[in-house]
Design an enzyme around this catalytic site. Structure first.
Site, PDB file in Angstrom:
ATOM      1  N   PHE A  28       0.849  -1.186   0.000  1.00 48.86           N
ATOM      2  CA  PHE A  28       0.000   0.000   0.000  1.00 48.86           C
ATOM      3  C   PHE A  28       0.885   1.236   0.000  1.00 48.86           C
ATOM      4  O   PHE A  28       1.736   1.401   0.882  1.00 48.86           O
ATOM      5  CB  PHE A  28      -0.917   0.015   1.222  1.00 48.86           C
ATOM      6  CG  PHE A  28      -2.156  -0.827   1.067  1.00 48.86           C
ATOM      7  CD1 PHE A  28      -3.382  -0.235   0.813  1.00 48.86           C
ATOM      8  CD2 PHE A  28      -2.087  -2.212   1.159  1.00 48.86           C
ATOM      9  CE1 PHE A  28      -4.524  -1.007   0.653  1.00 48.86           C
ATOM     10  CE2 PHE A  28      -3.215  -2.992   1.005  1.00 48.86           C
ATOM     11  CZ  PHE A  28      -4.439  -2.391   0.756  1.00 48.86           C
ATOM     12  N   CYS A  34      -6.177  15.006   0.604  1.00 48.17           N
ATOM     13  CA  CYS A  34      -7.486  14.576   0.120  1.00 48.17           C
ATOM     14  C   CYS A  34      -8.299  15.826  -0.173  1.00 48.17           C
ATOM     15  O   CYS A  34      -8.123  16.866   0.479  1.00 48.17           O
ATOM     16  CB  CYS A  34      -8.195  13.711   1.164  1.00 48.17           C
ATOM     17  SG  CYS A  34      -9.726  12.938   0.525  1.00 48.17           S
ATOM     18  N   CYS A  38     -14.439  13.864   5.143  1.00 49.26           N
ATOM     19  CA  CYS A  38     -15.513  13.052   5.715  1.00 49.26           C
ATOM     20  C   CYS A  38     -15.379  13.028   7.240  1.00 49.26           C
ATOM     21  O   CYS A  38     -14.300  12.708   7.757  1.00 49.26           O
ATOM     22  CB  CYS A  38     -15.442  11.637   5.153  1.00 49.26           C
ATOM     23  SG  CYS A  38     -15.520  11.579   3.344  1.00 49.26           S
ATOM     24  N   CYS A  41     -13.978   9.748   8.754  1.00 51.09           N
ATOM     25  CA  CYS A  41     -12.792   9.144   8.127  1.00 51.09           C
ATOM     26  C   CYS A  41     -11.821   8.631   9.182  1.00 51.09           C
ATOM     27  O   CYS A  41     -11.474   9.337  10.140  1.00 51.09           O
ATOM     28  CB  CYS A  41     -12.094  10.164   7.229  1.00 51.09           C
ATOM     29  SG  CYS A  41     -10.649   9.501   6.356  1.00 51.09           S
ATOM     30  N   ASP A  42     -11.365   7.367   9.009  1.00 47.26           N
ATOM     31  CA  ASP A  42     -10.465   6.744   9.978  1.00 47.26           C
ATOM     32  C   ASP A  42      -9.040   6.642   9.449  1.00 47.26           C
ATOM     33  O   ASP A  42      -8.219   5.910  10.010  1.00 47.26           O
ATOM     34  CB  ASP A  42     -10.974   5.346  10.352  1.00 47.26           C
ATOM     35  CG  ASP A  42     -11.074   4.416   9.141  1.00 47.26           C
ATOM     36  OD1 ASP A  42     -10.801   4.873   8.009  1.00 47.26           O
ATOM     37  OD2 ASP A  42     -11.424   3.236   9.334  1.00 47.26           O
ATOM     38  N   THR A  43      -8.727   7.376   8.380  1.00 46.38           N
ATOM     39  CA  THR A  43      -7.420   7.262   7.740  1.00 46.38           C
ATOM     40  C   THR A  43      -6.602   8.528   7.932  1.00 46.38           C
ATOM     41  O   THR A  43      -7.069   9.630   7.619  1.00 46.38           O
ATOM     42  CB  THR A  43      -7.575   6.991   6.226  1.00 46.38           C
ATOM     43  OG1 THR A  43      -8.342   5.799   6.055  1.00 46.38           O
ATOM     44  CG2 THR A  43      -6.225   6.823   5.560  1.00 46.38           C
ATOM     45  N   GLU A  98      -7.218   3.199  -5.263  1.00 51.39           N
ATOM     46  CA  GLU A  98      -8.417   3.424  -4.466  1.00 51.39           C
ATOM     47  C   GLU A  98      -8.707   4.920  -4.476  1.00 51.39           C
ATOM     48  O   GLU A  98      -7.878   5.710  -4.022  1.00 51.39           O
ATOM     49  CB  GLU A  98      -8.227   2.918  -3.033  1.00 51.39           C
ATOM     50  CG  GLU A  98      -8.055   1.411  -2.953  1.00 51.39           C
ATOM     51  CD  GLU A  98      -7.913   0.897  -1.533  1.00 51.39           C
ATOM     52  OE1 GLU A  98      -8.221  -0.290  -1.306  1.00 51.39           O
ATOM     53  OE2 GLU A  98      -7.479   1.669  -0.651  1.00 51.39           O
ATOM     54  N   HIS A 198      -9.361  -6.471   7.662  1.00 49.47           N
ATOM     55  CA  HIS A 198      -8.025  -6.253   8.238  1.00 49.47           C
ATOM     56  C   HIS A 198      -8.126  -5.732   9.670  1.00 49.47           C
ATOM     57  O   HIS A 198      -7.286  -6.070  10.514  1.00 49.47           O
ATOM     58  CB  HIS A 198      -7.219  -5.282   7.366  1.00 49.47           C
ATOM     59  CG  HIS A 198      -7.924  -4.012   7.046  1.00 49.47           C
ATOM     60  ND1 HIS A 198      -9.009  -3.950   6.207  1.00 49.47           N
ATOM     61  CD2 HIS A 198      -7.708  -2.729   7.456  1.00 49.47           C
ATOM     62  CE1 HIS A 198      -9.427  -2.688   6.109  1.00 49.47           C
ATOM     63  NE2 HIS A 198      -8.658  -1.943   6.856  1.00 49.47           N
TER      64      HIS A 198
END
Length: 204
Positions: A28, A34, A38, A41-43, A98, A198
């Site tokens: 990855f 971005c 959001c 968002c968890d990223t 993605e 995951h």
């Protein structure tokens, strides 16, 4: 070309945890930045480091797998994504991206990508014209009508609903209920459920 710089958050080898390619060993490459914000968002896609193309390729090659997923944030914001994908394909890599669907990769980049997974968001523009996989996160504001509109506008091979994990609650019940409504008209292909496996397995 090898002197260009990419702004990144992290690079790591793991197993894909979502969608059709769940279980696939991948590298990855998470780019920073971005164009959406959001609330659930968890990223973390904050900028951590910058690499030249040659150094980025070395990091990818060190992971000893032939699959790469370009993610973010929003990877299509990267102005030099095409040279990276060209270099990866020249080395025999399977390359997926993605994206949130607000940008279209363009014909040259699209022709090189092996897989496009997209997760459009309510209220955001949709510029992507075709995908391999659509994953809609079932969060507040996601309705049956909106899901059906995304499907009409965005041709894809697979369509998934993914329960939102907002940090306090995983919206599984809501996702399954919506799945039943969407599939009541027997669409082909049917909508399917995609968990972030995951996280359930404790995989990075």
């Amino acid at each position: 070309m090898l002197g260009m710089l990419y702004t990144l958050h992290e690079i790591f080898g793991t197993l894909q945890g979502e969608g059709r390619n769940t279980g696939r060993p991948c590298v990855f490459v998470r780019f920073s930045g971005c164009n959406l914000a959001c609330p659930w968002c968890d990223t973390d896609f904050s900028p951590k480091f910058r690499l030249k193309l040659s150094a980025l390729l070395d990091r990818i090659l060190a992971e000893k797998t032939n699959s790469v997923i370009l993610t973010g944030g929003e990877p299509l914001l990267q102005p030099e994504l095409l040279p990276l994908v060209q270099a990866l394909k020249a080395r025999g890599f399977w390359v997926g991206v993605e994206t949130n669907g607000t940008l279209e990769p363009g014909p040259e980049l699209r022709a090189l990508l092996d897989y496009i997974a997209t997760s459009p968001k309510v209220g955001a523009p949709l510029e992507l014209v075709q995908a391999d996989e659509v994953r809609l996160v079932v969060a507040e504001g996601v309705t049956q009508a909106w899901c059906e509109e995304i499907r009409r506008r965005l041709p894809a091979v697979d369509y998934y609903l993914s329960p939102c994990d907002d940090g306090t609650h995983i919206h599984v019940h809501e996702a399954i209920a919506l799945l039943g409504k969407l599939n009541a008209s027997a669409p082909e292909p049917p909508w399917r459920l995609s968990f972030q496996t995951h996280k359930l397995a404790g995989i990075p």
